[in-house]
Motif scaffolding. Sequence first.
Motif: not given
Ligand code: DAH
Length: 345
Positions: A169-173, A195-197, A209-213, A252-254, A283-286, A306-309
Amino acid sequence: MKREDIERLIGELNTLKCNSLKMVEEARIKYLGKKGEITALFEEFRNVDKDSKREFGKPLNELKQVAIAKIEELKAALDEAGAALEASEDLTMPGDELELGSRHPVSIVREEIVNIFRKFGYDVAEGPEIEDDHHVFEALNFPANHPARDMQDTFFISAGHLNPLLLRTHTSCVQVRAMETMPLPIRVVCPGRVFRNEAISARAHCIFHQIEGLYIDENVTFADLKQAILLFAREMFGPQTQIRMRPSYFPFTEPSAEVDVSCNICHGKGCNICKGTGWLEIMGCGMVDPNVLEASGIDSKKYSGFAFGMGLERIAMLKWQVNDLRHYFENDLRFLREFNTSLEV
Ligand code: DAH
């Protein structure tokens, strides 16, 4: 008159090769034309004394026959090849046009983002689209039955299992896979399809599509995150771009934040793209939650990160103001041909 002259000419004719009708005609003139070599021998023959006429008459006639037969043979061979070529193709026809496709807007945006992060020293990693619960939820601090899972409507492939298979459902995996396999420090971006329902509409699609960092090292702080996002936003949307962060929640972020960039259409004055606010959410991040580091075997006392998506269609929408998500998936050539070149905003 000499026998050798006749024999030499027979030898020449036997090995004669021509690859055009023009060459055959030239050969005919050389040997049989009015001033040709064989014609000249016949002239000479007239002056040969009677006793020698027998000796030369027969070979001379043979030479002439050989020449005539050879010229005919060469002509016929070339005519045949020419006819075959004409039957097979018309060389005067215009060539087939090579239809070059154009890049899909999502590919253009993905490549641009990946190139920016490559410049910052990030690697690129990809993971499977069919994932398991562990990588998509469990290892990202979504415990079983945790209400946070409701944020993402999941397509399950095998339910009722301890670690069911599902469409990610996200590229965070992919950050989990990177933490499991890559040596530290990790600096990686992970583009991919998710993919999301969801019911398909202008604003939602079941595939996108997403890109994760992800950046993990010793002493990584929120200031590093802010700086990385600011540099990215200025590369992507122009040097005047401002960013702002709003507190948010991700398991997954705090702490977690949502990032907005200053609207590059109205430059903060307010327009219908930014709905009058002057800001666009990108984007979202943390900071990676210590539980997430520990779940993948990383010592959270020593390392932080840190991560972002972000959504690629979302960025493409901001870049080209195509605000109906369905256009990105319908393969309408009239839409795709709009992206023949990579447009710079
Ligand atoms: N995985 C989140 C989503 O699909 C996006 C996201 C948010 C990714 C915060 C991250 C993050 O790595 O830190 O909505």
